[in-house]
Structure formats: C-alpha cells, structure tokens
Design a protein around this motif. Structure first.
Motif, PDB file in Angstrom:
ATOM      1  N   LEU A   7     -76.147  69.204  38.015  1.00  0.00           N
ATOM      2  CA  LEU A   7     -75.620  67.884  37.656  1.00  0.00           C
ATOM      3  C   LEU A   7     -75.962  66.926  38.784  1.00  0.00           C
ATOM      4  N   ILE A   8     -76.639  65.839  38.455  1.00  0.00           N
ATOM      5  CA  ILE A   8     -77.007  64.832  39.444  1.00  0.00           C
ATOM      6  C   ILE A   8     -76.182  63.579  39.194  1.00  0.00           C
ATOM      7  N   LEU A   9     -75.348  63.214  40.155  1.00  0.00           N
ATOM      8  CA  LEU A   9     -74.524  62.013  40.054  1.00  0.00           C
ATOM      9  C   LEU A   9     -75.320  60.825  40.572  1.00  0.00           C
ATOM     10  N   GLY A  10     -75.603  59.874  39.687  1.00  0.00           N
ATOM     11  CA  GLY A  10     -76.448  58.735  40.057  1.00  0.00           C
ATOM     12  C   GLY A  10     -77.900  59.027  39.757  1.00  0.00           C
ATOM     13  N   ALA A  42     -85.222  74.272  36.857  1.00  0.00           N
ATOM     14  CA  ALA A  42     -83.855  74.183  36.351  1.00  0.00           C
ATOM     15  C   ALA A  42     -83.825  74.256  34.825  1.00  0.00           C
ATOM     16  N   LYS A  43     -82.859  75.005  34.286  1.00  0.00           N
ATOM     17  CA  LYS A  43     -82.737  75.153  32.837  1.00  0.00           C
ATOM     18  C   LYS A  43     -82.093  73.928  32.210  1.00  0.00           C
ATOM     19  N   GLU A  44     -81.077  73.392  32.876  1.00  0.00           N
ATOM     20  CA  GLU A  44     -80.398  72.195  32.403  1.00  0.00           C
ATOM     21  C   GLU A  44     -80.290  71.200  33.543  1.00  0.00           C
ATOM     22  N   ILE A  45     -80.664  69.956  33.273  1.00  0.00           N
ATOM     23  CA  ILE A  45     -80.572  68.884  34.257  1.00  0.00           C
ATOM     24  C   ILE A  45     -79.750  67.768  33.639  1.00  0.00           C
ATOM     25  N   CYS A  46     -78.504  67.708  34.026  1.00  0.00           N
ATOM     26  CA  CYS A  46     -77.608  66.673  33.522  1.00  0.00           C
ATOM     27  C   CYS A  46     -77.421  65.626  34.606  1.00  0.00           C
ATOM     28  N   CYS A  47     -77.236  64.378  34.224  1.00  0.00           N
ATOM     29  CA  CYS A  47     -77.014  63.343  35.231  1.00  0.00           C
ATOM     30  C   CYS A  47     -76.103  62.261  34.690  1.00  0.00           C
ATOM     31  N   LYS A  51     -79.584  65.923  29.634  1.00  0.00           N
ATOM     32  CA  LYS A  51     -78.376  65.265  29.142  1.00  0.00           C
ATOM     33  C   LYS A  51     -77.972  64.172  30.111  1.00  0.00           C
ATOM     34  N   VAL A  52     -77.548  63.028  29.575  1.00  0.00           N
ATOM     35  CA  VAL A  52     -77.146  61.889  30.410  1.00  0.00           C
ATOM     36  C   VAL A  52     -75.764  61.426  29.975  1.00  0.00           C
ATOM     37  N   VAL A  53     -74.841  61.339  30.943  1.00  0.00           N
ATOM     38  CA  VAL A  53     -73.498  60.831  30.685  1.00  0.00           C
ATOM     39  C   VAL A  53     -73.423  59.401  31.191  1.00  0.00           C
ATOM     40  N   ASN A  54     -73.194  58.461  30.305  1.00  0.00           N
ATOM     41  CA  ASN A  54     -73.097  57.056  30.684  1.00  0.00           C
ATOM     42  C   ASN A  54     -71.722  56.818  31.314  1.00  0.00           C
ATOM     43  N   TYR A  55     -71.718  56.604  32.615  1.00  0.00           N
ATOM     44  CA  TYR A  55     -70.460  56.466  33.350  1.00  0.00           C
ATOM     45  C   TYR A  55     -69.674  55.213  32.942  1.00  0.00           C
TER      46      TYR A  55
END
Length: 438
Positions: free
Chosen positions: A192-195, A213-218, A233-237
């Motif tokens: 998980l990459i924050l930013g 990496a199998k999953e790269i979420c940010c 996957k991207v989570v819109n903060y």
C-alpha cells in the motif's frame, strides 16, 4: 556586477533530447559566471527565490564540474527556502536551491583524473545524480561541482532522456531503498502506497511493479494516473478512508509518502502483524516546520515503535536514505523500460517561470515530477533578476569560506530532509523526496 559570459561549449542534441555519450563535443570553455536559482532569506519561495548571475568557481581536486541541463524539483527544495529545516541545516545566505541534476561533464579535479574508479567518465559524458543536502549550494545552476566520493553520480544510458534522468535521483533512490531495502518487498507481496501520485509515490508504484508485487494499492485523487503506472487499486482519499476500505487486506508493506501520526496509528488495520511500515515523512504531515521540541518528540515515538515491533507488532522504519545507493540500478531499469518516470505535463519549466514551478509544487498540484530546464538561451532577464552585485559578493564570501575549509574534508551527509531530522533525533536519543502531493 559581473557580466554574463556565454559558454562556447558545442553540444549536439537530438530531437528526442537524448544524447549518445560518444557523440558529445570534447572541448568546453568554462565561463567565469553562471546563472543560478538562489535563495536570499527564509520565507515565501515566490519572493525569496530568484535567478542571479553569480561567480563560477573551478572544481577542487576531488570534484567534477557538470554543465547542467535538467533538474528535478522535490518538496524538500521549497521547504528549505520556507525555513522548515532551519534547525538542522547549515546553509549561509545566499545559496543555490535544488538537489537533482542531469548534465555533461566539462572539467575534472586533479584527483578524479588519476582515480581509476572514474575511468568511464570523460569530458562530455552525460551524468545524473543528487547534490548533498548539507553542502552550501544545490543543483539549480548552469554549472555545479560534484564530489563523487560523497554523493551519487552515474552515467546516463544513451536511450534515457536528459529530462527523465534529471527527475529520477532523489525520489527514485528514496523509493527504491524504502520499498526494497526497508520494506523488503518480494515477488507476489502486497503493498500500500500512501500518496501514490506524489513524486516518491509515483516512482514507488513503478518500482513495486518492477520488483514483482502482486497487488499495488495506493491512495490518491488521481486514479487514472496511478493505474497507468501499475497500481491495481486506488482509494480516493477525498471521499473514502483507506483504513476502512482496506481493512483486513494484510499488506506486506506500507510505503508512506504523506506522513501524519494517523497513518501509523491506522496501519495495523491493514498491515500484517510482521509487516513493514516505511515512512519518508514521519508524524508531521507534508513535512511541516521542524522545531527542536517536535524532533525530540518524534525521536521518542520512533524508539517506542521500534520497541513494540519486537512483540509481534508491525515494523516501523523512518527511512534514512543512502545517497550513493541504487541510482545505477534505477537507470538500468529506466533504460530497459521496467520503471517509468512520469513528468508533469507543464514540464520542463525554464528559468523565466521557475516560480510557477515552485508554486505548483507548493500547492500539491503536480501530476508527476516537475522538471526545470537550465538554458541561458531561454532566459529573458529583467533588471531585478540580473542586477546582483551584492549577491555575487556574498556568494564569493561563502564560496571562499567553503574552499578554505575544503568541502571534500567535510563529513557530508546527503540524506533527504526527513533523514536529516532523524539524524537530529538520533543525537537527542544517543542513537539513530519528495513530493508529498496526493
């Protein structure tokens, strides 16, 4: 006031802005002055930074002189001007801002000529690297002197653009070490990459993908941008909390490019018990000013987190970047196409609109790396920008002191802004990129 002197260097530049190291002219006349982006006092970068004509000193025996073509901007550059680091930096006004650079070698110091470790370096060779933060001057100038014994400098592959090479060093090295060395990311791991759309975050996505990496979420408000780089996957903060959306995901690594104590407090909700939490910012979100009291508190928090990680809690790392490690690997990956550098659509900026570039970074509106092109022919000076006799005298005084003390004998540490804060914390406790845009 010293009059501007045009260099007589003959350079060949292709339309793609890529130059073969075998094709560059080998004869360069060194001017007596150089254009540089200097800071004259702490404060608003839009008023405290300007372009000046200043004296150019020849390299000392342990230095290489570079004619700069492109420089990447990092948040640390404007934060220094704002005084966020005045408790830990030792610069004397005025000083040249910047860290990253790409350019060509135009002159060697005596010891460099006789050192077989630098046999591959020739006059005209394209190189890139990172200036040491603790030295007096940075990289935003026509010419700079680099001590290769103390900081990074590598030959740029022929198929890598100057602009990309100039944008790579600080953010690339920070993310490479943070994810690979501190995070210990392995093939098929989840990260998980924050930013994710920040300078370090965007190159971090690319590096994580290259490492398998199998999953790269940010987290980011720029979903398309991040997915283009390889995010799964991207989570819109702006409309969701990542700790709620991703609860129970059991990531192997969290790479934090945003900062803030809440990021660490929420990490156990999404991170494996023995996972690695790596931050380049720490508890102060977006790297605000660092007073001594805040540094002491941060140091105490770090010691506490290190202790509790011994009892089945996530491992906590505030990255201490090695300024000579990883750049050669990154350039190879960039050459092979296994990582990407995304440059902001308005780059390259030039010396006329340097303040526009600074403002975009300050406002966290960059979509990728911001890059400055250093070219005297593009510069149209006004009276205030060039009338710099007083600046030149101060630069002479500062450089004179630097040469008397010989910066090759100084213990230079070229870590990033957050790493310098760690050094201060370390002293207090008798122990121990980049962009924070989202």
């Amino acid at each position: 006031m010293a009059k501007p002197l045009e260099t007589k260097a003959v350079e060949q530049e292709s339309k793609s802005d890529t130059i073969s190291n075998d094709d560059v002219s080998k004869t360069y006349d060194i001017p007596k002055t150089r254009l540089a982006v200097v800071c004259t006092k702490y404060g608003d970068p839009l008023t405290c930074v300007s372009v000046k004509e200043i004296p150019l000193l020849l390299p000392t025996k342990n230095e290489i002189m570079i004619k700069v073509r492109y420089c990447g901007l990092n948040p640390v550059d404007f934060k220094r001007v704002m005084g966020n680091l005045k408790t830990v930096q030792t610069k004397t006004f005025p000083w040249i801002i910047g860290s990253d650079y790409c350019g060509i070698i135009v002159k060697f110091g005596r010891n460099i000529k006789n050192d077989r470790r630098f046999d591959g370096f020739k006059i005209g060779t394209r190189v890139c690297g990172q200036m040491a933060h603790m030295v007096q001057d940075g990289s935003f100038a026509e010419y700079i002197n680099i001590n290769p014994y103390k900081t990074s400098i590598e030959i740029v592959p022929d198929n890598v653009r100057d602009m990309d090479a100039g944008a790579l060093p600080l953010a690339g090295m920070t993310s490479y070490q943070g994810i690979k060395d501190y995070g210990k990311l392995k093939k098929d791991d989840k990260i998980l990459i924050l930013g994710g759309s920040s300078g370090c975050g965007s190159i971090g996505i690319s590096i994580a993908k290259a490492l398998g990496a199998k999953e790269i979420c940010c987290t980011s408000s720029q979903e398309e941008f991040c997915k283009k780089l390889g995010a799964t996957k991207v989570v819109n903060y702006r409309n969701a909390k990542w700790e709620e959306v991703l609860k129970g995901e059991n990531f192997d690594v969290i790479y934090d490019c945003v900062g803030g104590v809440n990021s660490w407090n929420n990490a156990p909700k999404v991170l494996k018990k023995n996972g690695n939490y790596v931050t380049i910012v720490g508890d102060v979100e977006h790297g605000a000013g660092m007073e001594i009291s805040a540094l002491v508190k941060a140091g105490a928090s770090m010691v506490s987190r290190k202790f509790w990680s011994l009892f089945d809690n996530p491992n906590y790392y505030h990255i201490l970047m090695d300024n000579k490690k990883g750049l050669k690997d990154l350039l190879k990956m960039l050459s092979l196409g296994t990582i990407k550098i995304i440059v902001d659509e308005e780059s390259p900026y030039n010396l006329n609109n340097i303040k526009d570039m600074l403002n975009k970074s300050i406002q966290h509106k960059a979509h990728g790396k911001l890059v400055l092109k250093i070219d005297r022919n593009d510069f149209k000076p006004n009276h205030d920008e060039v009338n710099s006799a007083e600046i030149e005298q101060k630069m002479d005084d500062n450089n004179g002191n630097a040469k008397v003390n010989s910066n090759e004998n100084a213990n230079v540490n070229a870590n990033d802004v957050e790493n310098e804060a760690i050094n201060v914390n370390a002293k207090v406790n008798s122990n121990e990129n980049p962009s924070n845009d989202e």
